[in-house]
Design a protein around this motif. Structure first.
Motif, short mmCIF file in Angstrom:
data_model
loop_
_atom_site.label_atom_id
_atom_site.label_comp_id
_atom_site.label_asym_id
_atom_site.label_seq_id
_atom_site.Cartn_x
_atom_site.Cartn_y
_atom_site.Cartn_z
N ASN A 23 18.11 -0.94 -13.90
CA ASN A 23 19.46 -0.41 -14.12
C ASN A 23 20.39 -0.95 -13.04
O ASN A 23 20.50 -0.38 -11.96
N PRO A 24 21.05 -2.07 -13.33
CA PRO A 24 21.86 -2.72 -12.30
C PRO A 24 23.06 -1.89 -11.86
O PRO A 24 23.60 -2.13 -10.78
N ASP A 25 23.46 -0.92 -12.68
CA ASP A 25 24.71 -0.22 -12.39
C ASP A 25 24.54 1.08 -11.62
O ASP A 25 25.51 1.66 -11.14
N ILE A 66 11.97 -6.94 7.98
CA ILE A 66 11.99 -5.49 8.24
C ILE A 66 12.73 -4.79 7.09
O ILE A 66 13.82 -5.19 6.72
N ARG A 67 12.08 -3.75 6.57
CA ARG A 67 12.72 -2.98 5.49
C ARG A 67 13.61 -1.92 6.11
O ARG A 67 13.25 -0.75 6.18
N ASP A 68 14.79 -2.33 6.53
CA ASP A 68 15.70 -1.38 7.16
C ASP A 68 16.91 -1.14 6.26
O ASP A 68 16.93 -1.56 5.10
N THR A 69 17.87 -0.48 6.81
CA THR A 69 19.07 -0.14 6.03
C THR A 69 19.72 -1.39 5.44
O THR A 69 20.09 -1.40 4.26
N GLU A 70 19.80 -2.45 6.25
CA GLU A 70 20.45 -3.67 5.78
C GLU A 70 19.64 -4.31 4.64
O GLU A 70 20.20 -4.83 3.68
N PHE A 71 18.32 -4.26 4.80
CA PHE A 71 17.45 -4.83 3.78
C PHE A 71 17.71 -4.15 2.43
O PHE A 71 17.88 -4.81 1.41
N PHE A 72 17.77 -2.83 2.44
CA PHE A 72 17.96 -2.13 1.17
C PHE A 72 19.35 -2.36 0.60
O PHE A 72 19.52 -2.45 -0.62
N ALA A 73 20.31 -2.50 1.49
CA ALA A 73 21.66 -2.77 1.01
C ALA A 73 21.73 -4.14 0.36
O ALA A 73 22.21 -4.29 -0.77
N ALA A 74 21.19 -5.16 1.04
CA ALA A 74 21.33 -6.53 0.55
C ALA A 74 20.41 -6.78 -0.64
O ALA A 74 20.83 -7.39 -1.63
N GLN A 75 19.17 -6.35 -0.55
CA GLN A 75 18.21 -6.76 -1.57
C GLN A 75 18.14 -5.78 -2.74
O GLN A 75 17.80 -6.17 -3.85
N LYS A 76 18.37 -4.51 -2.48
CA LYS A 76 18.25 -3.54 -3.58
C LYS A 76 19.59 -2.92 -3.96
O LYS A 76 19.63 -2.10 -4.87
N ILE B 502 18.98 -20.11 -2.06
CA ILE B 502 19.81 -18.96 -1.68
C ILE B 502 18.86 -17.80 -1.43
O ILE B 502 18.17 -17.36 -2.36
N GLY B 503 18.78 -17.32 -0.22
CA GLY B 503 17.87 -16.23 0.10
C GLY B 503 18.19 -14.99 -0.72
O GLY B 503 19.36 -14.73 -1.04
N LEU B 504 17.18 -14.22 -1.04
CA LEU B 504 17.37 -13.03 -1.88
C LEU B 504 18.42 -12.10 -1.29
O LEU B 504 19.23 -11.52 -2.01
N GLY B 505 18.41 -12.00 0.04
CA GLY B 505 19.36 -11.11 0.70
C GLY B 505 20.81 -11.55 0.54
O GLY B 505 21.73 -10.75 0.69
N GLU B 506 21.04 -12.81 0.22
CA GLU B 506 22.42 -13.31 0.05
C GLU B 506 22.83 -13.40 -1.41
O GLU B 506 23.98 -13.70 -1.72
N LEU B 507 21.84 -13.18 -2.28
CA LEU B 507 22.06 -13.49 -3.69
C LEU B 507 23.19 -12.65 -4.32
O LEU B 507 23.95 -13.14 -5.15
N ARG B 508 23.27 -11.38 -3.89
CA ARG B 508 24.31 -10.53 -4.44
C ARG B 508 25.71 -11.02 -4.10
O ARG B 508 26.67 -10.75 -4.82
N GLU B 509 25.82 -11.76 -2.97
CA GLU B 509 27.11 -12.31 -2.56
C GLU B 509 27.36 -13.67 -3.19
O GLU B 509 28.50 -14.02 -3.52
N ARG B 510 26.29 -14.46 -3.35
CA ARG B 510 26.48 -15.88 -3.65
C ARG B 510 26.08 -16.30 -5.06
O ARG B 510 26.05 -17.49 -5.38
N TRP B 511 25.77 -15.31 -5.91
CA TRP B 511 25.22 -15.67 -7.22
C TRP B 511 26.15 -16.54 -8.05
O TRP B 511 25.70 -17.32 -8.90
N GLU B 512 27.44 -16.46 -7.78
CA GLU B 512 28.37 -17.25 -8.60
C GLU B 512 28.28 -18.75 -8.32
O GLU B 512 28.77 -19.56 -9.11
N LEU B 537 20.19 -11.38 -11.43
CA LEU B 537 21.05 -12.34 -12.13
C LEU B 537 21.30 -11.88 -13.57
O LEU B 537 22.42 -12.02 -14.08
N GLN B 538 20.27 -11.32 -14.20
CA GLN B 538 20.45 -10.79 -15.56
C GLN B 538 21.54 -9.73 -15.56
O GLN B 538 22.35 -9.64 -16.47
N SER B 539 21.56 -8.91 -14.49
CA SER B 539 22.54 -7.83 -14.43
C SER B 539 23.96 -8.38 -14.28
O SER B 539 24.93 -7.68 -14.54
N LYS B 540 24.06 -9.65 -13.87
CA LYS B 540 25.38 -10.29 -13.78
C LYS B 540 25.74 -11.00 -15.08
O LYS B 540 26.68 -11.80 -15.13
N GLY B 541 24.93 -10.79 -16.10
CA GLY B 541 25.23 -11.37 -17.39
C GLY B 541 24.61 -12.74 -17.63
O GLY B 541 24.90 -13.40 -18.62
#
Lengths: 561, 561
Positions: A23-25, A66-76, B502-512, B537-541
């Motif tokens: 659920n991306p949203d 490290i699975r920290d706050t930043e990790f969850f923000a960026a990756q999840k 593109i590292g997974l942690g940057e993907l939400r910023e750089r997917w375009e 990426l699927q969630s971005k359409g």
């Protein structure tokens, strides 16, 4: 959709990760009252044992992040608030009140779905002096850090572990060394009382003592006494006094349910939060899982409280799916547990023999020893398997394993078989993988199942070492017939009352020498030849004969006390 | 009751032992044309590898007693005639004609029940020169002894192994060393063609080559050429000539059915003796089992010929029971097989992907990589699991495992699940044992099942490395999106056409930034983050996206050729 997850250690992050994928949203927020999130709590004893070099290793991904706050923000794409405590649930308005533990500021966060992943807390017995210094639990990374720091200063030469459950045993194994003495105080009459039946416990006790641990069973702690600096220096038990410099309390955990109870959510008889098969509480907007919630047992159908990281992770997936509209269900548990300590792998699944009997099952059991690989392959070692089944039809009820050899595989196979309602005859038929490094041509598990089925059908008559010991202690006369080879007998002679030595190869010639006025117990190394000897004697018309189950591999733990 | 058993290696002695236990009065006779009985033939490659020091170790019990004629007489009350060949069965008069191979004297022995345990013989292809000196098989202890003796004299610097089945691979691994070069000639396009699908074979091939073996695939041997002393010195293949000093033929085995066929017993389409579920031939007084008989496959219900020591031992029990009046049945097989070679554990159970497709199944597969234990525990290693299931309902059809890590446990669990008709969703629910030394909190098997189920339901879109390689080779444009951490990329950079990092942690910023004119393949180490990136990426359409199954742990075997 706003989803708030209370608790960021095990199941919380799992819910967030799975939910984000499907659920991306969803707006996902994790609240954690501690400063650390997503750590491998099960690894703490290994950190204390120096097998895990750095505490941070328990908080990283397998690829080193490290699975920290930043990790969850960026990756999840999940917000994580650490040092933030959920203090109250307003179910009517669907809001959760939180307090920032640094600023003490409070706020109310709205949710569509709330996930309680509040975990557990150590169960600390109300013993006088339990709040003294240098009394720790092994629950949080900070505990492990404190224990390790204190040992490093080398002031500590003796540690007392209270409780011999899984964590107590792992911790005692992690600590004991030539420079650090360990005493275990266990209130029960055996170690690992929730995991093993008394006969299997004995195998572990033998090893614990062999490692130089002072093991005190049936030992009730009355008080802790402190020194001038209010650090613990003495454990007062009903049996006497233990001088010590550190205490680890390992008497189990209790579910953290304060928030749930105050919100009027149903708490089960186990003391944990009651949930349905979707992990939903009695409030359909609130889910619970992991160490704060109860499970349902596969065999009894009843609620149980068996907190495990593996369970938590599976429940996390179910919760995320159900929130996202997928009708996922969490399956009943078997309570499969395992630990590695004192050179042994120890595990269980399903019901124990005592538990099964207490529930009215007509139980048949077998205890079998065997090699985990062919004897000619350089790496091979012994394991012991106890199977518990229904006498009527052979349906497996539970299993316990213990040994230096490869036990985990056999345990997982048995846990899998148990899930599908396997009978002993199904286990005999299993098409398990055989090659010399991995098994004997007849795998020890299949041998165990065959023994069980032979006993169930009355083809084989076995007796346990525990039973032999009890009968001898009660003054009963037995003929202990040692049928091993001469070099085996020489290396490890039996000194039980009534022992008679006739090698299996001579038995067909010499069987008439055996006195027939008492039960004959045929004894060998692993139980297989003893079974053969018993069959042979039965064929001569001797009915009062039984083989020692598991042979001396099991028997030694009982006979040499 | 007179019971004659023809064959004294694996199943023959097992029938004798079990029958003796349940029927003390049976007159049991074992006929063996060789001079050795009851040896562990599966251990021969380990003897050649010097892991088993003495050939006799393969003939002893685990407690050190040689299983010879005297052993069987004393312990099992069974007569054993070695160097005695059964030459003819007189079914009408229930007699078997035997010839003493030392004296050439013949005799007829009466039976009530006859058990054919005649085993198998090496399948030797009719290649010109195949009878030259120094061409061996790895079937009998004498073969292994000859190979080892010849190597010891140090005359041999190069060995050619013909065939890359289980025995061929084990033998190549046993032989290869800095002083002994090994070439494997495999007629098929991949190694272990009967065991693994081509994608899994690739993982093994990478390791074989890494150990310095000259691996020749799709290599058809045309002839062997000899030197002046008629010892093999050259292998002529369709591709060229291999100078060599010894050849091991490892092109499989065929059932030894001469005696049975001549007696008019039914031979199945597999070429082995046809038996019913009690191991009975079409003559109710004659049973057959082990390597000379066929089995029935659990999934297809069809007869198969999968000769294994584990199968033989189980059939031995069934035969003895049935002779003694117990209505035992031998269960259908799954063909579970395992080997250890080139640092890998390799195994399979059930149907392969190709087999399943050929049988008309609508197949879904997953290839997953993961750790066998927690990453912070010192001993952990990677394994790869391929699952094959039915698209309609997720029912497991087969599984393959390969890796340096603990594969045998996962294979046996899958073999057990397969027996009970498990679906992917059942595997996800398995209550397997978790502790840091034994598994990750989500076991790699459960991860594999989850991936399979995600793919079956269309939640996850995966692509295999084999497919990526084929598409790139065909000139198709792909966007290979490497989403690993910078240090991972640096250590092992990808050099495929169309690679973008593109590292997974940057993907939400750089997917375009990612081009969307071709299929995007998200690539990580094990496949888990790649799946996560694909979901994102699927969630971005973006619909044209798939994750690399098993990550680079699998992909490396394909991309670096």
């Amino acid at each position: 959709m706003k989803v708030i997850i209370v608790g960021g250690v095990a199941i919380g992050p799992k819910v967030a990760a799975r939910l984000r994928r499907i659920n991306p949203d969803a707006e996902i927020t994790i609240l954690e009252k501690g400063s650390l999130i997503s750590y491998g709590g099960c690894g703490l004893p290994f950190y204390v044992a120096n097998l895990v070099p750095r505490l941070e290793d328990l908080m990283t991904t397998s690829y080193g992040v490290i699975r920290d706050t930043e990790f969850f923000a960026a990756q999840k794409n999940a917000k994580v608030y650490t040092q933030t405590e959920a203090i109250k649930i307003d179910r009517i308005n669907k809001r959760v009140w939180v307090r920032n533990l640094l600023t003490n500021l409070e706020d109310a966060l709205p949710y569509d779905y709330l996930v309680l992943a509040t975990g557990s807390k150590p169960s600390i017995p109300p013993i006088p002096g339990v709040k003294l210094g240098r009394i720790f639990t092994m629950h949080h990374p900070h505990d492990a850090q404190s224990v390790k720091d204190l040992i490093k200063t080398k002031q500590v030469k003796h540690v007392t572990v209270i409780g011999s459950g899984l964590i107590g045993i792992e911790t005692a194994d992690a600590l004991v060394s030539p420079r650090l003495k360990v005493t275990i105080c266990e209130a029960d009459s055996r170690v690992l009382p929730k995991l093993l039946d008394s006969d299997m416990s004995k195998l572990v006790e033998q090893k614990i003592k062999g490692h130089g641990v002072d093991l005190q069973l049936s030992c009730k702690v009355k008080a802790f006494e402190g020194d001038a600096e209010d650090n613990v220096c003495r454990v007062i038990t009903e049996q006497g006094t233990i001088e010590t410099e550190m205490v680890i309390i390992a008497t189990g955990v209790r579910p953290e349910i304060g928030l749930a109870r105050e919100a009027g959510l149903t708490i089960g008889n186990t003391g944990a939060i009651q949930v349905d098969e979707h992990q939903m509480t009695n409030d359909p907007a609130i889910y619970a899982g992991g160490d704060c919630a109860e499970q349902r047992h596969l065999l009894t159908g009843e609620p149980v409280y068996i907190p495990l990281a593996s369970t938590a992770n599976k429940q996390g997936r179910v919760i995320a799916d159900h929130i996202a509209g997928i009708p996922a269900r969490f399956a009943p548990v078997e309570g499969t547990s395992i630990l590695q300590a004192f050179d042994l792998t120890i595990g269980r699944t399903g019901l124990g023999e005592e538990e099964a009997r207490n529930r009215g099952y007509n139980v048949v059991t077998s205890v079998s020893s065997g090699l985990d690989a062919t004897h000619y392959y350089p790496m091979h070692a012994l394991i012991t398997i106890k199977l518990i089944a229904e006498q009527e039809n052979g349906r497996l009820l539970g299993a316990q394993v213990c040994g230096i050899g490869e036990c985990a595989k056999r345990l997982d196979v048995l846990a899998t078989a148990l899930k599908f309602g396997a009978k002993a005859e199904d286990l005999i038929d299993l098409d398990l993988a055989y090659a010399p490094p991995f098994a004997t041509a007849i795998d020890v598990l299949i041998h165990a199942a065959t023994t069980l089925e032979n006993m169930r059908q009355g083809i084989a008559l076995g007796i346990t070492a525990e039973n032999v010991t009890k009968r001898l202690a009660a003054g009963e006369k037995l003929c202990i017939l040692d049928i091993r080879e001469p070099d085996e007998v020489m290396a490890n002679p039996l000194s039980l009352d009534g022992t008679m030595v006739i090698g299996l190869g001579e038995l067909r010639e010499r069987w008439e020498e055996i006195p027939r006025d008492s039960l004959i117990v045929t004894v060998c190394g692993l139980g297989i030849r003893g079974y053969e000897a018993a069959c042979m004697l039965q064929s001569k018309g001797i009915s009062q004969v039984a083989f020692l189950q598991g042979g001396l591999n099991v028997g030694s733990a009982f006979f040499k006390q």
